[in-house]
Design a protein around this motif. Structure first.
Motif: not given
Length: 74
Positions: A20, A24-25, A27-28, A47-48, A51-52, A55
């Motif tokens: 996770l 998320l890193t 994605g951002f 981005g979230v 990121g998900l 993840g």
């Protein structure tokens, strides 16, 4: 494989947190890189979501590796 672990096995808690955080890193970073290069970019919601998704893939890889490792121990 009767001793196969489930996705919610206690040994999968740490890999879930790691996946996770790294997802998320990533994605951002993907959205942030677009904003730095173009000055415009996708929203942070994208981005979230990215990121998900990342993840989820990382968690799947960690789950597969751990289940193969447990299968080889027997």
């Amino acid at each position: 494989m009767s001793d196969d672990i489930s996705l919610f096995h206690p040994r999968m808690r740490l890999p879930a947190v790691i996946a996770l955080v790294f997802g998320l890193t990533l994605g951002f970073l993907a959205v942030g890189a677009q904003r730095i290069i173009d000055g415009t970019g996708q929203s942070l919601v994208a981005g979230v979501v990215l990121g998900l998704l990342a993840g989820g893939f990382l968690y799947g890889i960690m789950y597969r590796n751990l289940s193969q490792q447990i299968a080889q121990e027997e």
